[in-house]
Design a protein around this motif. Structure first.
Motif, mmCIF file in Angstrom:
data_model
loop_
_atom_site.group_PDB
_atom_site.id
_atom_site.type_symbol
_atom_site.label_atom_id
_atom_site.label_comp_id
_atom_site.label_asym_id
_atom_site.label_seq_id
_atom_site.Cartn_x
_atom_site.Cartn_y
_atom_site.Cartn_z
ATOM 1 N N LEU A 88 0.818 -1.206 0.061
ATOM 2 C CA LEU A 88 0.039 -0.014 -0.007
ATOM 3 C C LEU A 88 0.833 1.271 -0.036
ATOM 4 C CD1 LEU A 88 -2.780 -0.975 2.670
ATOM 5 C CD2 LEU A 88 -2.831 -1.178 0.138
ATOM 6 N N ASP A 89 0.371 2.215 -0.698
ATOM 7 C CA ASP A 89 0.990 3.527 -0.545
ATOM 8 C C ASP A 89 0.280 4.313 0.456
ATOM 9 O OD1 ASP A 89 2.679 5.805 -1.565
ATOM 10 O OD2 ASP A 89 1.295 6.346 -2.925
ATOM 11 N N GLY A 90 1.153 4.345 1.721
ATOM 12 C CA GLY A 90 0.467 4.761 2.917
ATOM 13 C C GLY A 90 0.859 5.808 3.385
ATOM 14 N N ASP A 91 0.906 6.071 4.737
ATOM 15 C CA ASP A 91 1.181 7.310 5.595
ATOM 16 C C ASP A 91 2.450 7.323 5.469
ATOM 17 O OD1 ASP A 91 1.689 9.285 7.320
ATOM 18 O OD2 ASP A 91 0.046 8.546 8.702
ATOM 19 N N PRO A 92 3.307 8.579 5.041
ATOM 20 C CA PRO A 92 4.664 8.570 4.968
ATOM 21 C C PRO A 92 5.368 8.526 6.498
ATOM 22 C CG PRO A 92 3.737 10.376 3.820
ATOM 23 C CD PRO A 92 2.472 9.735 4.445
ATOM 24 N N GLU A 93 4.405 8.607 7.503
ATOM 25 C CA GLU A 93 4.957 8.507 8.834
ATOM 26 C C GLU A 93 4.903 7.332 9.459
ATOM 27 O OE1 GLU A 93 6.154 11.274 10.640
ATOM 28 O OE2 GLU A 93 5.901 12.234 8.733
ATOM 29 N N SER A 94 4.229 6.257 8.617
ATOM 30 C CA SER A 94 4.144 4.871 9.219
ATOM 31 C C SER A 94 5.526 4.123 9.173
ATOM 32 C CB SER A 94 3.211 4.246 8.514
ATOM 33 O OG SER A 94 3.799 3.981 7.055
ATOM 34 N N PRO A 95 6.006 3.476 10.304
ATOM 35 C CA PRO A 95 7.051 2.853 10.389
ATOM 36 C C PRO A 95 7.013 1.460 9.337
ATOM 37 C CG PRO A 95 5.871 2.295 12.260
ATOM 38 C CD PRO A 95 4.955 3.280 11.336
ATOM 39 N N ALA A 96 8.410 1.018 9.087
ATOM 40 C CA ALA A 96 8.651 -0.317 8.601
ATOM 41 C C ALA A 96 8.102 -1.314 9.493
ATOM 42 C CB ALA A 96 9.930 -0.507 8.261
ATOM 43 N N ARG A 128 -6.647 -7.758 -7.132
ATOM 44 C CA ARG A 128 -6.094 -6.699 -6.468
ATOM 45 C C ARG A 128 -7.096 -5.693 -6.098
ATOM 46 N NH1 ARG A 128 -0.394 -3.744 -7.911
ATOM 47 N NH2 ARG A 128 -1.716 -1.873 -9.058
ATOM 48 N N PRO A 129 -6.922 -5.320 -4.770
ATOM 49 C CA PRO A 129 -7.978 -4.325 -4.474
ATOM 50 C C PRO A 129 -7.728 -2.800 -5.348
ATOM 51 C CG PRO A 129 -7.457 -5.387 -2.654
ATOM 52 C CD PRO A 129 -6.478 -5.628 -3.557
ATOM 53 N N LYS A 130 -8.776 -2.313 -5.756
ATOM 54 C CA LYS A 130 -8.839 -1.018 -6.232
ATOM 55 C C LYS A 130 -8.947 0.074 -5.309
ATOM 56 C CE LYS A 130 -9.395 -2.852 -10.912
ATOM 57 N NZ LYS A 130 -10.525 -2.956 -12.080
ATOM 58 N N ALA A 131 -9.647 -0.217 -4.352
ATOM 59 C CA ALA A 131 -9.998 0.882 -3.117
ATOM 60 C C ALA A 131 -8.956 1.518 -2.685
ATOM 61 C CB ALA A 131 -11.015 0.015 -2.260
ATOM 62 N N VAL A 132 -7.716 1.139 -2.830
ATOM 63 C CA VAL A 132 -6.530 1.691 -2.314
ATOM 64 C C VAL A 132 -5.362 2.021 -3.503
ATOM 65 C CG1 VAL A 132 -6.631 0.753 -0.046
ATOM 66 C CG2 VAL A 132 -5.353 -0.618 -1.789
ATOM 67 N N GLU A 133 -4.321 2.807 -3.060
ATOM 68 C CA GLU A 133 -3.336 3.164 -4.045
ATOM 69 C C GLU A 133 -2.107 1.917 -3.778
ATOM 70 O OE1 GLU A 133 -3.254 5.497 -6.395
ATOM 71 O OE2 GLU A 133 -5.324 5.450 -5.916
ATOM 72 N N TRP A 134 -1.318 1.753 -4.854
ATOM 73 C CA TRP A 134 -0.290 0.762 -4.362
ATOM 74 C C TRP A 134 0.963 1.317 -4.781
ATOM 75 C CZ3 TRP A 134 -1.342 -3.784 -2.268
ATOM 76 C CH2 TRP A 134 -2.626 -4.108 -2.138
ATOM 77 N N ARG A 135 2.159 0.765 -4.307
ATOM 78 C CA ARG A 135 3.444 1.110 -4.655
ATOM 79 C C ARG A 135 4.106 -0.226 -5.045
ATOM 80 N NH1 ARG A 135 7.587 3.152 -0.322
ATOM 81 N NH2 ARG A 135 5.659 2.561 1.106
ATOM 82 N N THR A 136 4.503 -0.311 -6.089
ATOM 83 C CA THR A 136 5.588 -1.434 -6.752
ATOM 84 C C THR A 136 6.630 -1.495 -6.134
ATOM 85 O OG1 THR A 136 4.220 -1.700 -8.812
ATOM 86 C CG2 THR A 136 6.290 -2.798 -8.673
ATOM 87 N N LEU A 137 7.268 -2.472 -5.678
ATOM 88 C CA LEU A 137 8.420 -2.873 -4.993
ATOM 89 C C LEU A 137 9.466 -3.703 -5.821
ATOM 90 C CD1 LEU A 137 7.490 -2.940 -1.320
ATOM 91 C CD2 LEU A 137 8.319 -0.945 -2.428
#
Length: 139
Positions: A88-96, A128-137
């Motif tokens: 997920l392309d999440g909150d920038p403040e979220s930790p690993a 794959r859910p479309k309700a969220v934004e994804w970040r390919t790794l």
């Protein structure tokens, strides 16, 4: 439709402790997310029962989905035959979040309600859910 989740439970008394849940109704997803937020719950491997296996002879799945809840954040990864590995392309403040079973980079955590929405989407569509934004790794 049905999704099934299994996860380990950290326990000094039982090295093989774990739990699981099959979800058939959208309202049951909230219970899954709550259970993943319990102390000592590890990341859950989740599969959609309605998808065809990638290899029918072995039953090998055509998708790999992992969800976790930690520190007030929800985490989700996804890969299948149509999509590269992504989180997920999440909150920038979220930790690993790094465990024996999964790795989520910093910035991939979301509010647990967003995780629940993504899992309801997966339950309904099997995709794959479309309700969220994804970040390919690239690992």
């Amino acid at each position: 439709m049905t999704i099934t989740a299994v996860w380990s439970i950290a326990s000094t008394a039982d090295a093989n402790a774990g739990d699981g849940l099959s979800v058939t109704e959208p309202g049951e997803v909230d219970d899954l997310v709550r259970r993943l937020a319990e102390p000592n719950a590890g990341p859950a491997t989740i599969w959609h029962e309605g998808r065809e296996p990638a290899d029918s002879a072995t039953g090998m799945l055509d998708h790999d989905v992992v969800a976790a809840v930690s520190g007030g954040y929800g985490y989700l990864s996804h890969i299948d035959t149509d999509h590269d590995y992504a989180v997920l392309d999440g909150d920038p403040e979220s930790p690993a979040l790094i465990s024996e079973d999964a790795e989520f980079p910093a910035g991939s955590g979301v509010d647990p309600a967003v995780l629940a929405a993504a899992l309801r989407d997966f339950l309904e569509t099997g995709r794959r859910p479309k309700a969220v934004e994804w970040r390919t790794l690239d690992w």
